[in-house]
Scaffold this motif. Structure first.
Motif, short mmCIF file in Angstrom:
data_model
loop_
_atom_site.label_atom_id
_atom_site.label_comp_id
_atom_site.label_asym_id
_atom_site.label_seq_id
_atom_site.Cartn_x
_atom_site.Cartn_y
_atom_site.Cartn_z
N UNK A 6 12.42 -4.63 -9.07
CA UNK A 6 12.29 -6.02 -9.48
C UNK A 6 10.92 -6.26 -10.12
N UNK A 7 10.94 -6.76 -11.36
CA UNK A 7 9.71 -6.92 -12.13
C UNK A 7 8.69 -7.84 -11.44
N UNK A 8 9.17 -8.95 -10.87
CA UNK A 8 8.26 -9.88 -10.20
C UNK A 8 7.63 -9.25 -8.96
N UNK A 9 8.43 -8.56 -8.17
CA UNK A 9 7.90 -7.90 -6.96
C UNK A 9 6.93 -6.77 -7.34
N UNK A 10 7.24 -6.06 -8.41
CA UNK A 10 6.36 -4.99 -8.89
C UNK A 10 5.01 -5.56 -9.30
N UNK A 11 5.02 -6.71 -9.96
CA UNK A 11 3.78 -7.36 -10.36
C UNK A 11 2.99 -7.82 -9.14
N UNK A 12 3.68 -8.38 -8.15
CA UNK A 12 3.02 -8.82 -6.91
C UNK A 12 2.34 -7.63 -6.24
N UNK A 13 3.05 -6.50 -6.15
CA UNK A 13 2.47 -5.32 -5.52
C UNK A 13 1.24 -4.85 -6.29
N UNK A 14 1.33 -4.80 -7.59
CA UNK A 14 0.19 -4.37 -8.41
C UNK A 14 -0.99 -5.32 -8.24
N UNK A 46 0.81 -1.22 0.00
CA UNK A 46 0.00 0.00 0.00
C UNK A 46 0.85 1.27 0.00
N UNK A 47 2.15 1.12 -0.15
CA UNK A 47 3.05 2.27 -0.16
C UNK A 47 3.63 2.43 -1.57
N UNK A 48 3.43 3.63 -2.12
CA UNK A 48 3.89 3.92 -3.49
C UNK A 48 4.61 5.26 -3.49
N UNK A 49 5.16 5.63 -4.63
CA UNK A 49 5.90 6.90 -4.66
C UNK A 49 4.97 8.09 -4.90
N UNK A 50 5.52 9.28 -4.83
CA UNK A 50 4.74 10.52 -4.92
C UNK A 50 4.09 10.73 -6.28
N UNK A 51 4.56 10.02 -7.30
CA UNK A 51 3.96 10.12 -8.63
C UNK A 51 2.80 9.13 -8.79
N UNK A 52 2.55 8.33 -7.75
CA UNK A 52 1.49 7.34 -7.81
C UNK A 52 1.94 6.04 -8.45
N UNK A 53 3.24 5.84 -8.51
CA UNK A 53 3.79 4.66 -9.17
C UNK A 53 4.39 3.68 -8.17
N UNK A 54 4.39 2.43 -8.58
CA UNK A 54 5.10 1.40 -7.82
C UNK A 54 6.58 1.60 -8.11
N UNK A 55 7.37 1.76 -7.08
CA UNK A 55 8.78 2.09 -7.31
C UNK A 55 9.72 0.90 -7.14
N UNK A 56 9.20 -0.27 -6.90
CA UNK A 56 10.04 -1.46 -6.79
C UNK A 56 10.64 -1.77 -8.16
#
Length: 105
Positions: free
Chosen positions: A68-76, A56-66
């Motif tokens: 690693x592609x797999x971790x980014x997909x998990x977060x999304x 539930x934590x993202x960057x100030x632009x509203x983007x996932x900042x992780x």
């Protein structure tokens, strides 16, 4: 544990399902407006220990900042499962941002 760390953990734990906060927003609520990087380090090192809803934590632009592609997909996927829409790789902060003072019951 430092006061900032303790307060930041508390802020993160209180982000409700279907809402997000930014790293800087959490840092500010925890008493260190310029501590966004500290929040990122805290999430990396303490999410499992304190069962933090890290997704539930993202960057100030509203983007996932992780990076690693797999971790980014998990977060999304976790955010989408809670009803958060991600369009063009961004979350609409005007709609999904949690503001503890304003959104308190």
């Amino acid at each position: 544990m430092e006061a900032f760390t303790s307060k930041a953990i508390q802020v993160i734990q209180n982000i409700p399902s279907g809402k997000v906060m930014t790293y800087g927003q959490i840092a500010s609520h925890a008493g260190s407006p310029r501590g966004a990087r500290q929040v990122a380090r805290l999430l990396h090192s303490m999410s499992a220990k304190y069962d933090l809803p890290w997704h539930r934590v993202i960057n100030a632009a509203g983007e996932i900042s992780i990076q690693d592609e797999n971790q980014r997909k998990i977060q999304a996927d976790l955010l989408r499962a809670e009803g958060v829409e991600i369009k063009a790789a961004r979350v609409d902060l005007n709609h999904y941002r949690f503001n503890p003072e304003k959104d308190a019951d």
